[in-house]
Design a protein around this motif. Sequence first.
Motif, PDB file in Angstrom:
ATOM      1  N   TYR A 132      35.916  37.112  49.790  1.00 50.58           N
ATOM      2  CA  TYR A 132      35.886  37.641  48.882  1.00 50.58           C
ATOM      3  C   TYR A 132      37.238  38.578  49.365  1.00 50.58           C
ATOM      4  O   TYR A 132      37.060  40.089  49.446  1.00 50.58           O
ATOM      5  CB  TYR A 132      34.190  39.056  49.304  1.00 50.58           C
ATOM      6  CG  TYR A 132      34.250  39.770  48.217  1.00 50.58           C
ATOM      7  CD1 TYR A 132      34.501  40.061  46.223  1.00 50.58           C
ATOM      8  CD2 TYR A 132      33.996  41.475  48.561  1.00 50.58           C
ATOM      9  CE1 TYR A 132      34.963  41.098  45.450  1.00 50.58           C
ATOM     10  CE2 TYR A 132      33.554  42.221  47.875  1.00 50.58           C
ATOM     11  CZ  TYR A 132      34.688  41.778  46.102  1.00 50.58           C
ATOM     12  OH  TYR A 132      34.005  42.665  45.129  1.00 50.58           O
ATOM     13  N   ASP A 136      41.542  41.932  44.673  1.00 45.97           N
ATOM     14  CA  ASP A 136      41.342  41.506  43.164  1.00 45.97           C
ATOM     15  C   ASP A 136      39.989  41.601  42.727  1.00 45.97           C
ATOM     16  O   ASP A 136      39.362  40.439  41.543  1.00 45.97           O
ATOM     17  CB  ASP A 136      42.253  40.308  43.439  1.00 45.97           C
ATOM     18  CG  ASP A 136      43.384  39.899  43.797  1.00 45.97           C
ATOM     19  OD1 ASP A 136      44.011  41.078  43.305  1.00 45.97           O
ATOM     20  OD2 ASP A 136      43.496  38.985  44.689  1.00 45.97           O
ATOM     21  N   LYS A 137      38.764  41.496  43.438  1.00 43.86           N
ATOM     22  CA  LYS A 137      37.239  41.701  43.323  1.00 43.86           C
ATOM     23  C   LYS A 137      36.967  40.598  43.309  1.00 43.86           C
ATOM     24  O   LYS A 137      36.731  40.477  41.820  1.00 43.86           O
ATOM     25  CB  LYS A 137      37.238  42.286  41.823  1.00 43.86           C
ATOM     26  CG  LYS A 137      37.316  44.746  42.066  1.00 43.86           C
ATOM     27  CD  LYS A 137      37.008  45.448  41.072  1.00 43.86           C
ATOM     28  CE  LYS A 137      37.437  47.025  42.444  1.00 43.86           C
ATOM     29  NZ  LYS A 137      36.913  47.970  40.600  1.00 43.86           N
ATOM     30  N   VAL A 138      36.831  39.400  43.596  1.00 43.99           N
ATOM     31  CA  VAL A 138      37.379  37.902  43.131  1.00 43.99           C
ATOM     32  C   VAL A 138      36.174  37.392  44.662  1.00 43.99           C
ATOM     33  O   VAL A 138      36.972  37.259  45.817  1.00 43.99           O
ATOM     34  CB  VAL A 138      38.077  37.050  42.751  1.00 43.99           C
ATOM     35  CG1 VAL A 138      39.322  37.505  43.700  1.00 43.99           C
ATOM     36  CG2 VAL A 138      37.809  36.156  42.436  1.00 43.99           C
ATOM     37  N   GLU A 162      33.789  30.155  41.770  1.00 42.02           N
ATOM     38  CA  GLU A 162      34.378  32.480  41.319  1.00 42.02           C
ATOM     39  C   GLU A 162      33.643  32.989  41.307  1.00 42.02           C
ATOM     40  O   GLU A 162      32.910  32.536  40.174  1.00 42.02           O
ATOM     41  CB  GLU A 162      35.878  31.777  41.055  1.00 42.02           C
ATOM     42  CG  GLU A 162      36.761  30.740  41.629  1.00 42.02           C
ATOM     43  CD  GLU A 162      37.783  30.313  41.215  1.00 42.02           C
ATOM     44  OE1 GLU A 162      38.333  30.892  40.426  1.00 42.02           O
ATOM     45  OE2 GLU A 162      38.422  29.152  41.822  1.00 42.02           O
ATOM     46  N   TYR A 163      33.690  33.997  41.655  1.00 36.90           N
ATOM     47  CA  TYR A 163      32.786  35.418  40.491  1.00 36.90           C
ATOM     48  C   TYR A 163      34.314  36.571  40.603  1.00 36.90           C
ATOM     49  O   TYR A 163      34.442  36.639  41.742  1.00 36.90           O
ATOM     50  CB  TYR A 163      31.447  35.716  41.578  1.00 36.90           C
ATOM     51  CG  TYR A 163      30.681  36.819  40.297  1.00 36.90           C
ATOM     52  CD1 TYR A 163      30.341  36.631  39.695  1.00 36.90           C
ATOM     53  CD2 TYR A 163      30.919  38.222  40.730  1.00 36.90           C
ATOM     54  CE1 TYR A 163      29.824  37.675  38.397  1.00 36.90           C
ATOM     55  CE2 TYR A 163      30.729  39.016  40.377  1.00 36.90           C
ATOM     56  CZ  TYR A 163      29.694  38.898  39.083  1.00 36.90           C
ATOM     57  OH  TYR A 163      29.816  40.166  38.076  1.00 36.90           O
ATOM     58  N   TRP A 164      34.570  36.354  39.454  1.00 35.21           N
ATOM     59  CA  TRP A 164      35.330  37.786  39.082  1.00 35.21           C
ATOM     60  C   TRP A 164      35.467  38.672  38.809  1.00 35.21           C
ATOM     61  O   TRP A 164      34.615  39.079  37.540  1.00 35.21           O
ATOM     62  CB  TRP A 164      36.511  37.156  38.125  1.00 35.21           C
ATOM     63  CG  TRP A 164      37.448  35.921  38.636  1.00 35.21           C
ATOM     64  CD1 TRP A 164      36.935  34.530  38.890  1.00 35.21           C
ATOM     65  CD2 TRP A 164      38.511  36.246  38.775  1.00 35.21           C
ATOM     66  NE1 TRP A 164      38.226  33.376  39.219  1.00 35.21           N
ATOM     67  CE2 TRP A 164      38.711  34.742  39.280  1.00 35.21           C
ATOM     68  CE3 TRP A 164      39.674  36.501  39.113  1.00 35.21           C
ATOM     69  CZ2 TRP A 164      40.201  34.396  39.737  1.00 35.21           C
ATOM     70  CZ3 TRP A 164      40.978  37.172  39.457  1.00 35.21           C
ATOM     71  CH2 TRP A 164      41.221  35.676  40.038  1.00 35.21           C
ATOM     72  N   ASP A 165      34.495  39.638  39.726  1.00 37.47           N
ATOM     73  CA  ASP A 165      33.483  41.020  39.270  1.00 37.47           C
ATOM     74  C   ASP A 165      34.482  41.723  38.191  1.00 37.47           C
ATOM     75  O   ASP A 165      34.064  42.371  37.244  1.00 37.47           O
ATOM     76  CB  ASP A 165      33.564  42.155  40.675  1.00 37.47           C
ATOM     77  CG  ASP A 165      32.100  43.441  40.724  1.00 37.47           C
ATOM     78  OD1 ASP A 165      31.702  42.781  39.441  1.00 37.47           O
ATOM     79  OD2 ASP A 165      33.107  43.633  40.608  1.00 37.47           O
ATOM     80  N   LYS A 167      36.937  40.843  35.581  1.00 36.35           N
ATOM     81  CA  LYS A 167      36.654  40.451  34.349  1.00 36.35           C
ATOM     82  C   LYS A 167      35.552  39.787  33.837  1.00 36.35           C
ATOM     83  O   LYS A 167      35.479  39.095  33.181  1.00 36.35           O
ATOM     84  CB  LYS A 167      38.401  39.338  34.677  1.00 36.35           C
ATOM     85  CG  LYS A 167      39.564  39.737  35.203  1.00 36.35           C
ATOM     86  CD  LYS A 167      40.373  38.299  35.071  1.00 36.35           C
ATOM     87  CE  LYS A 167      41.410  38.496  36.187  1.00 36.35           C
ATOM     88  NZ  LYS A 167      42.032  38.007  35.682  1.00 36.35           N
ATOM     89  N   THR A 191      33.763  28.190  32.758  1.00 37.52           N
ATOM     90  CA  THR A 191      33.984  29.252  33.073  1.00 37.52           C
ATOM     91  C   THR A 191      32.934  29.961  32.306  1.00 37.52           C
ATOM     92  O   THR A 191      33.132  29.916  30.746  1.00 37.52           O
ATOM     93  CB  THR A 191      35.629  29.412  32.091  1.00 37.52           C
ATOM     94  OG1 THR A 191      36.032  29.216  33.372  1.00 37.52           O
ATOM     95  CG2 THR A 191      35.712  30.941  32.645  1.00 37.52           C
TER      96      THR A 191
END
Length: 282
Positions: A132, A136-138, A162-165, A167, A191
Amino acid sequence: MKRTAPEAKSRTASRAPVVSTSLAAALLCGLLALMPIAASAQGLINTDNQDGSPIEILADDGIEWLRDQRRYIARGNATATRGGVTVRADTLTAHYRGGEGGEKQAIYRLDADGSVVVTSEDTRAVGDKAVYHIDDKVAVLVGDDLKMINERAVITAKDSLEYWDAKQLAVARGDATVIENDNRLVADVLTAHIKKAATGKQEVERIDALGGVHISTKTEIVRGEEGVYEVPKQIATVCGNVKITRGENQLNGDCAVVDLKTGRSRLTGGSGKVKGLILPTQ
């Protein structure tokens, strides 16, 4: 006056506890510096990251602070929470920068190992290992049973998840699959776009499919190069060398719209012509 033997022994005995207490205190301090924090430990670590929010770390088997290596290791059902994101694993390793000369520590990366679960409100991602990236909060998860779980969709993958918090995106790579009742959408990359619904819950609104798109329903199979799945409507649009196979019959065209409620699809406009191979029935 000459002291008797009992007096000398008494004075020696009175001084002994003082020496022992000082030595014990020194040894205790040394041991505490070397030992990890006790079991069922918790820590609130202030950070100097972009939003300045602290990270709370919990662990059943303790948290070890490796000051020279600038990291914390939490073991046993370890969790790290920052903002609305929680990372849970058997072992968590938090890497930080700073922390000297009055400077705040800034945790920039969390390594998760074993039974990893990344949670953000109503969305969960699971895997065997994860990294984590705090700034980048990913979160990037890998493992044998990669899965993103949301009330609207469950997405699996073979290579990575991948989890992009920030976005509000989830990206599944490698035979990425989403299953809706008896229908299945597969692509090289899926996606998922996540939005907060009127109910206040996080829901998957749209899924973009790229590479080797394959949709199977009860009645037909649709193949193409890319597509978009509108989750609330259960409508998928597939484009690029589209082939619709229904039994022994096949239709070819540029794009197709697939209704996953009915399992039926139709070819739509495009620059190319529609071609069909229809075999006669006996």
